[in-house]
Write an enzyme that holds these catalytic residues in place. Sequence first.
Site, short mmCIF file in Angstrom:
data_model
loop_
_atom_site.label_atom_id
_atom_site.label_comp_id
_atom_site.label_asym_id
_atom_site.label_seq_id
_atom_site.Cartn_x
_atom_site.Cartn_y
_atom_site.Cartn_z
N CYS A 192 -26.39 0.95 48.27
CA CYS A 192 -25.20 1.71 48.67
C CYS A 192 -25.43 3.22 48.66
O CYS A 192 -25.04 3.93 47.72
CB CYS A 192 -23.97 1.37 47.85
SG CYS A 192 -22.49 2.01 48.69
N CYS A 370 -20.62 0.87 54.86
CA CYS A 370 -20.43 1.67 53.66
C CYS A 370 -19.05 2.31 53.69
O CYS A 370 -18.81 3.23 54.48
CB CYS A 370 -21.51 2.75 53.59
SG CYS A 370 -21.47 3.65 52.03
C1 FAD Z 1 -22.00 1.80 42.34
C2 FAD Z 1 -22.24 0.84 43.48
C3 FAD Z 1 -21.41 0.89 44.61
C4 FAD Z 1 -21.63 0.02 45.66
N1 FAD Z 1 -20.77 0.06 46.74
C5 FAD Z 1 -20.92 -0.82 47.74
C6 FAD Z 1 -19.96 -0.87 48.81
O1 FAD Z 1 -19.00 -0.11 48.84
N2 FAD Z 1 -20.15 -1.77 49.79
C7 FAD Z 1 -21.20 -2.65 49.78
O2 FAD Z 1 -21.29 -3.48 50.69
N3 FAD Z 1 -22.13 -2.63 48.78
C8 FAD Z 1 -22.01 -1.75 47.76
N4 FAD Z 1 -22.91 -1.74 46.73
C9 FAD Z 1 -24.20 -2.49 46.85
C10 FAD Z 1 -24.09 -3.98 46.56
O3 FAD Z 1 -23.49 -4.23 45.33
C11 FAD Z 1 -25.50 -4.59 46.61
O4 FAD Z 1 -26.13 -4.18 47.81
C12 FAD Z 1 -25.46 -6.10 46.55
O5 FAD Z 1 -24.88 -6.54 45.35
C13 FAD Z 1 -26.87 -6.67 46.72
O6 FAD Z 1 -26.89 -8.05 46.52
P1 FAD Z 1 -28.24 -8.78 46.05
O7 FAD Z 1 -27.95 -10.22 45.99
O8 FAD Z 1 -29.36 -8.30 46.89
O9 FAD Z 1 -28.51 -8.18 44.59
P2 FAD Z 1 -27.60 -8.32 43.29
O10 FAD Z 1 -26.20 -8.67 43.63
O11 FAD Z 1 -27.83 -7.08 42.50
O12 FAD Z 1 -28.21 -9.58 42.54
C14 FAD Z 1 -29.56 -9.65 42.11
C15 FAD Z 1 -29.65 -10.71 41.02
O13 FAD Z 1 -31.02 -11.01 40.78
C16 FAD Z 1 -31.18 -11.21 39.40
N5 FAD Z 1 -32.59 -11.00 39.05
C17 FAD Z 1 -33.24 -9.81 38.93
N6 FAD Z 1 -34.53 -10.04 38.55
C18 FAD Z 1 -34.66 -11.39 38.46
C19 FAD Z 1 -35.76 -12.24 38.11
N7 FAD Z 1 -36.96 -11.75 37.76
N8 FAD Z 1 -35.55 -13.59 38.12
C20 FAD Z 1 -34.35 -14.10 38.46
N9 FAD Z 1 -33.29 -13.34 38.78
C21 FAD Z 1 -33.44 -12.00 38.79
C22 FAD Z 1 -30.23 -10.21 38.76
O14 FAD Z 1 -29.89 -10.60 37.43
C23 FAD Z 1 -29.05 -10.24 39.71
O15 FAD Z 1 -28.05 -11.13 39.29
C24 FAD Z 1 -22.70 -0.92 45.62
C25 FAD Z 1 -23.52 -0.98 44.48
C26 FAD Z 1 -23.29 -0.13 43.41
C27 FAD Z 1 -24.16 -0.23 42.17
#
Ligand code: FAD
Length: 448
Positions: A192, A370
């Site tokens: 983000c 965003c």
């Molecule tokens: C402050 C903030 C504001 C944001 N605002 C927005 C917004 O307005 N709009 C938007 O669309 N997005 C926003 N985002 C971004 C969004 O939250 C992420 O892009 C999204 O959650 C990504 O999803 P993901 O599944 O890739 O990762 P995540 O949801 O982070 O999940 C990754 C998972 O993998 C697990 N993991 C890590 N390492 C390992 C391992 N070795 N083995 C097994 N599991 C593991 C972690 O525990 C976690 O649960 C924001 C994020 C933040 C921090």
Amino acid sequence: MQSVRIFLQNGRGACISYSSRMFSSSSRADQKSYKLVVVGGGTGGCSTAARFCHRLGKGKVAVIEPSEKHYYQPLWTLVGGGLKTFEETVRPTSQVLPKDCDWIKAKVVNFDPDNNKVTTSDGQEIKYEFMVVTMGMQLNFNLIPGALEALKNDPQVVSNYAPWTVQKTFKAIKNTKSGNAIFTFPNTPIKCAGAPQKIMYLAEEQFRKNGVRDKVTVLYNTALGVIFGVKKYAASLLKVVEKRNIKVNYRRNLIEVKSDKKEAVFEDLDSGKKETFTYSMLHLTPPMSAPDELRQCKKLVNEAGFLEVNNETLQSTRYPNIFSIGDCNSAPTSKTAAAVASQGGVVFKNLTALMNGRPMQKKYDGYTSCPLITRKGRCILAEFDYNGNPLETFPIDQGKERWTMYHLKADVLPVMYWNGMLPGRWNGPGFYRKALRLGLSDGRTKQA
Ligand SMILES: Cc1cc2nc3c(=O)[nH]c(=O)nc-3n(C[C@H](O)[C@H](O)[C@H](O)COP(=O)(O)OP(=O)(O)OC[C@H]3O[C@@H](n4cnc5c(N)ncnc54)[C@H](O)[C@@H]3O)c2cc1C
């Protein structure tokens, strides 16, 4: 337990990251086997598991996820701004994972893609026919000397990016009465890319409400050379910062925090010179990377350490039975939950086709979104594709600050996340974008 970690490569190139807990275990590794293994149970992992459990049935899908808690991270901007509670962003992982999947509560520490297996931090070997990697991003506060110490000890140093510090942010904003309030953007890809400045706008508004705005200098020190990567929205944001007397310092990268002196040291990325600012409040956005356990597996990742995928199919460029969704993959788009929704729909279609021996036809266009909150009740909803071309859902100019978009972000999207996205029922707004234009256009416009 010690927190010592060792990374090594074995003879076959499998990548291993052991914690000391593994060495102390005397039992032989169990071996389990699944049709589909999903690594990570965050935004991408939950929704992927839900889709495939529904398709494949009980016992066929395993999710490897160490955390007991699942966070809706996009709402942390509003938690930091004092507009939502932290509790609204958290649910137990057990509640959000589909009931038909096997939850393996551990970390993956070793990928062995040549043998279709991973090893977990509790010593299990998990075999798979297909794998989807959705491990998100790692926050590297430790790369800025003094940052972790300051986040722990100085109430005025905060970050919306981690669950253990987001609740400090609003208190720090309320405590700021004068001096420099500094908001940073690091010199790495981040999730983000709008979030580092959204919290600045909410803070600036709060300083006005508290009657201290004339005594507080608001600074946005960003490692980037632009305020936002898409020209249309950058133009709108430049008007906002100008109107609200916010000073933007481009190409400034935070390299040290000296909380004993209330100083933040930046590097000017063009001249290489160091510049020190005193702060009365400092909001840090940490440098980020793919998780170490993934980065170590050179067979899977690109040079930057992200799982290398085909930009359209999201299939690994080297292992056809591996796909990746979300922040940990190499797709060159802005890393958001909105991107995860669209990528999830593409991976579901393509992986299902592959499982059934049919050609993969679904293509990801880089869609990401965003919601740039500029104050309570106002938001610019940026939506765009791989080329930075606006790809707006609504047939109105989304480059304007609007109340409707704020309401969407603050009240509608969280409901959609818990009830539509995590259960695997939301593939992004593509269908609605076309429907709202009566099917006559896909809503894409070229960057000026
Ligand atoms: C402050 C903030 C504001 C944001 N605002 C927005 C917004 O307005 N709009 C938007 O669309 N997005 C926003 N985002 C971004 C969004 O939250 C992420 O892009 C999204 O959650 C990504 O999803 P993901 O599944 O890739 O990762 P995540 O949801 O982070 O999940 C990754 C998972 O993998 C697990 N993991 C890590 N390492 C390992 C391992 N070795 N083995 C097994 N599991 C593991 C972690 O525990 C976690 O649960 C924001 C994020 C933040 C921090």
